[in-house]
Design a protein around this motif. Structure first.
Motif, PDB file in Angstrom:
ATOM      1  N   VAL A 180       0.988  -1.290  -0.103  1.00 40.78           N
ATOM      2  CA  VAL A 180      -0.079  -0.005   0.037  1.00 40.78           C
ATOM      3  C   VAL A 180       0.993   1.278  -0.059  1.00 40.78           C
ATOM      4  CG1 VAL A 180      -1.863   1.266   1.286  1.00 40.78           C
ATOM      5  CG2 VAL A 180      -1.826  -1.257   1.260  1.00 40.78           C
ATOM      6  N   ALA A 181       0.802   2.245  -1.041  1.00 45.53           N
ATOM      7  CA  ALA A 181       1.149   3.510  -1.021  1.00 45.53           C
ATOM      8  C   ALA A 181       0.370   4.529  -0.316  1.00 45.53           C
ATOM      9  CB  ALA A 181       1.632   3.584  -2.490  1.00 45.53           C
ATOM     10  N   LEU A 182       0.860   5.560   0.367  1.00 49.86           N
ATOM     11  CA  LEU A 182       0.337   6.675   0.902  1.00 49.86           C
ATOM     12  C   LEU A 182       0.603   7.894   0.273  1.00 49.86           C
ATOM     13  CD1 LEU A 182      -0.092   4.490   3.149  1.00 49.86           C
ATOM     14  CD2 LEU A 182      -0.587   6.397   4.912  1.00 49.86           C
ATOM     15  N   LEU A 183      -0.344   8.725  -0.252  1.00 48.07           N
ATOM     16  CA  LEU A 183       0.119   9.973  -1.049  1.00 48.07           C
ATOM     17  C   LEU A 183      -0.092  10.977   0.055  1.00 48.07           C
ATOM     18  CD1 LEU A 183      -2.324  10.089  -4.018  1.00 48.07           C
ATOM     19  CD2 LEU A 183       0.014   9.323  -3.738  1.00 48.07           C
ATOM     20  N   GLY A 184       1.096  11.780  -0.020  1.00 45.97           N
ATOM     21  CA  GLY A 184       1.341  13.000   0.945  1.00 45.97           C
ATOM     22  C   GLY A 184      -0.001  13.928   1.063  1.00 45.97           C
ATOM     23  N   ILE A 185      -0.041  14.521   2.170  1.00 45.97           N
ATOM     24  CA  ILE A 185      -1.293  15.591   2.335  1.00 45.97           C
ATOM     25  C   ILE A 185      -0.823  16.938   1.668  1.00 45.97           C
ATOM     26  CG2 ILE A 185      -2.622  16.547   4.156  1.00 45.97           C
ATOM     27  CD1 ILE A 185      -1.451  14.619   6.237  1.00 45.97           C
ATOM     28  N   ASN A 186       0.067  17.414   1.682  1.00 46.84           N
ATOM     29  CA  ASN A 186       0.674  18.698   1.266  1.00 46.84           C
ATOM     30  C   ASN A 186       1.151  18.379  -0.083  1.00 46.84           C
ATOM     31  OD1 ASN A 186      -0.295  20.712   3.625  1.00 46.84           O
ATOM     32  ND2 ASN A 186       1.308  19.166   4.582  1.00 46.84           N
ATOM     33  N   PRO A 187       1.307  19.615  -0.906  1.00 46.77           N
ATOM     34  CA  PRO A 187       2.179  19.293  -2.573  1.00 46.77           C
ATOM     35  C   PRO A 187       3.495  19.049  -1.824  1.00 46.77           C
ATOM     36  CG  PRO A 187       0.965  21.516  -2.132  1.00 46.77           C
ATOM     37  CD  PRO A 187       0.636  20.846  -0.841  1.00 46.77           C
ATOM     38  N   HIS A 188       3.986  18.096  -2.655  1.00 44.71           N
ATOM     39  CA  HIS A 188       5.504  17.609  -2.642  1.00 44.71           C
ATOM     40  C   HIS A 188       5.631  17.269  -1.279  1.00 44.71           C
ATOM     41  CE1 HIS A 188       6.008  19.512  -6.424  1.00 44.71           C
ATOM     42  NE2 HIS A 188       6.006  20.650  -6.036  1.00 44.71           N
ATOM     43  N   SER A 189       4.492  16.567  -0.678  1.00 46.19           N
ATOM     44  CA  SER A 189       4.595  15.682   0.836  1.00 46.19           C
ATOM     45  C   SER A 189       5.191  16.740   1.579  1.00 46.19           C
ATOM     46  CB  SER A 189       5.242  14.625   0.795  1.00 46.19           C
ATOM     47  OG  SER A 189       4.735  13.630   0.068  1.00 46.19           O
ATOM     48  N   GLY A 190       4.790  18.352   1.444  1.00 45.90           N
ATOM     49  CA  GLY A 190       5.388  19.071   2.419  1.00 45.90           C
ATOM     50  C   GLY A 190       6.634  19.805   2.350  1.00 45.90           C
ATOM     51  N   ASP A 191       7.685  19.103   1.216  1.00 47.27           N
ATOM     52  CA  ASP A 191       8.924  19.635   1.082  1.00 47.27           C
ATOM     53  C   ASP A 191       9.750  20.107   2.256  1.00 47.27           C
ATOM     54  OD1 ASP A 191       9.788  19.883  -1.431  1.00 47.27           O
ATOM     55  OD2 ASP A 191       8.755  21.714  -2.050  1.00 47.27           O
ATOM     56  N   ASN A 192       9.838  18.893   3.310  1.00 45.92           N
ATOM     57  CA  ASN A 192      10.351  18.808   4.495  1.00 45.92           C
ATOM     58  C   ASN A 192      10.060  20.176   5.342  1.00 45.92           C
ATOM     59  OD1 ASN A 192      12.201  16.922   3.849  1.00 45.92           O
ATOM     60  ND2 ASN A 192      13.580  18.172   2.415  1.00 45.92           N
ATOM     61  N   GLY A 193       8.493  20.399   5.395  1.00 48.04           N
ATOM     62  CA  GLY A 193       8.101  21.315   6.246  1.00 48.04           C
ATOM     63  C   GLY A 193       7.971  22.750   5.581  1.00 48.04           C
ATOM     64  N   VAL A 194       8.344  22.872   4.453  1.00 41.92           N
ATOM     65  CA  VAL A 194       8.349  24.170   3.988  1.00 41.92           C
ATOM     66  C   VAL A 194       6.835  24.585   3.623  1.00 41.92           C
ATOM     67  CG1 VAL A 194       9.107  25.756   1.783  1.00 41.92           C
ATOM     68  CG2 VAL A 194      10.698  24.294   3.022  1.00 41.92           C
ATOM     69  N   ILE A 195       6.128  23.407   3.014  1.00 43.84           N
ATOM     70  CA  ILE A 195       4.647  23.684   2.643  1.00 43.84           C
ATOM     71  C   ILE A 195       3.980  23.156   3.604  1.00 43.84           C
ATOM     72  CG2 ILE A 195       3.297  23.433   0.462  1.00 43.84           C
ATOM     73  CD1 ILE A 195       5.658  22.949  -1.261  1.00 43.84           C
ATOM     74  N   GLY A 196       3.999  22.893   4.580  1.00 45.98           N
ATOM     75  CA  GLY A 196       3.242  22.061   5.787  1.00 45.98           C
ATOM     76  C   GLY A 196       3.876  21.242   6.506  1.00 45.98           C
TER      77      GLY A 196
END
Length: 348
Positions: free
Chosen positions: A205-221
């Protein structure tokens, strides 16, 4: 169970002003479908007769008072109402919602009593179906209340299966609704469904990130790093084949989805836009995680073409075949797990 006993497939008719009746009737216009199941439509003889006349279809059907009286080899219609509803094709009316709900409630009641083996729901309008005692954003939430288990909206085809962490929820509420308990629950539900309903022994099973680019190491969430990653790591350490979070924008276009048995998306459009783009007309909406089987087509009421005979019934037909397959898979799974040492007859 004897092999010649066919699966009884209940069908709720959906909004009478939409294409629900049309896709149902077109599906069973092919008499070969009766070799696979015994259809039980929850509506009325007069309603089906009216729809046939309007759509220039000719299907022989058998009227019954309850689903338990359905006859194999025939299209059965349970007479849920005696009056003749006022049908206005293409319009979202209060009456359209009223009879969609009557059909759905009767079908679910039969499902709970085991008078039918599975349910396929034709599309409803989520607005006009609302009443004082029906306040649900869709079938999934209502069925979770009525049936045992924890529901998961699971969009499926042969080569692509997408589940949702959150389904009919406003985008502004998504991140606050996702927490470790929800993630663990949905992953376990999707894993169990893949094993029990689709015969996949070791599901990935693969999980998709919540934020764009999975948050970009916290930059986008920070939700991906603080909520998703720790749970994925914890479950992976417990030997679940769970991976991610993956950046949703490139996951499907790069064909990465083909490396997994299912994908768990964070919210509705993140999962359904790529699913419908890749599978429209072949996709099926399956409510996983419940004690009973329910499927539906991957489209809505399509008011713009209702009553014109233009509706494509491919997705509804796929929903029928998927429901049949899942019922059969569950029966085999239960036999294997309830009697693990009992010799099993090889599949032909």
């Amino acid at each position: 169970m004897q092999e010649d006993v066919k699966i009884k497939l209940g069908i709720s008719i959906g909004d009478l002003n939409g294409i629900g009746c049309e896709v149902v009737l077109k599906t069973f216009e092919d008499s070969r479908m009766l070799d696979f199941c015994t259809p039980v439509i929850f509506a009325s003889n007069k309603t089906i007769g009216f729809q046939q006349k309007q759509l220039n279809l000719n299907i022989k059907y058998n009227g019954v008072q309850e689903a338990s009286k359905a006859i194999d080899g025939k299209v059965n219609v349970v007479n849920v109402w005696k009056e003749v509803p006022n049908v206005k094709f293409g319009e979202a009316t209060e009456e359209g919602g009223k009879y969609a709900l009557k059909s759905l409630r009767a079908a679910v009641d039969a499902l709970k009593k085991d008078d039918i083996d599975a349910l396929v729901t034709a599309p409803v309008n989520k607005n006009n179906i609302q009443t004082e005692d029906f306040r649900f954003p869709g079938h999934t939430d209502f069925l979770e209340q009525e049936l045992e288990g924890e529901s998961l909206m699971f969009m499926v085809t042969e080569g692509l299966k997408v589940g949702l962490l959150t389904d009919h929820l406003a985008v502004k509420d998504v991140s606050s609704a996702i927490n470790p308990i929800l993630i663990r629950s949905k992953v376990r539900t999707i894993e169990k469904s893949l094993r029990m309903d689709f015969g996949i022994r070791a599901p990935k099973v693969a999980l998709l990130g919540i934020n764009p680019h999975s948050g970009d190491n916290g930059v986008i969430g920070k939700e991906d790093d603080e909520v998703l990653r720790p749970v994925i790591e914890e479950m992976a350490n417990a030997r679940h084949l769970v991976f991610g979070p993956y950046s949703a924008d490139s996951f499907f276009g790069s064909d990465n989805y083909k490396n997994f048995d299912a994908i768990l998306a964070a919210y509705h459009d993140q999962g359904l836009i790529p699913f419908k783009t890749l599978s429209f007309g072949k996709g099926v909406n399956f409510t996983a995680g419940l004690s009973k089987v329910r499927t539906s087509p991957d489209h809505g009421t399509a008011y713009e073409i209702a009553g014109q005979g233009k509706a494509d019934h491919s997705s509804f037909r796929e929903a029928v075949f998927t429901a049949i397959s899942i019922v059969e898979n569950r029966r085999e799974y239960l036999e294997l797990t309830e009697n693990p040492l009992k010799p099993q007859r090889a599949r032909r």
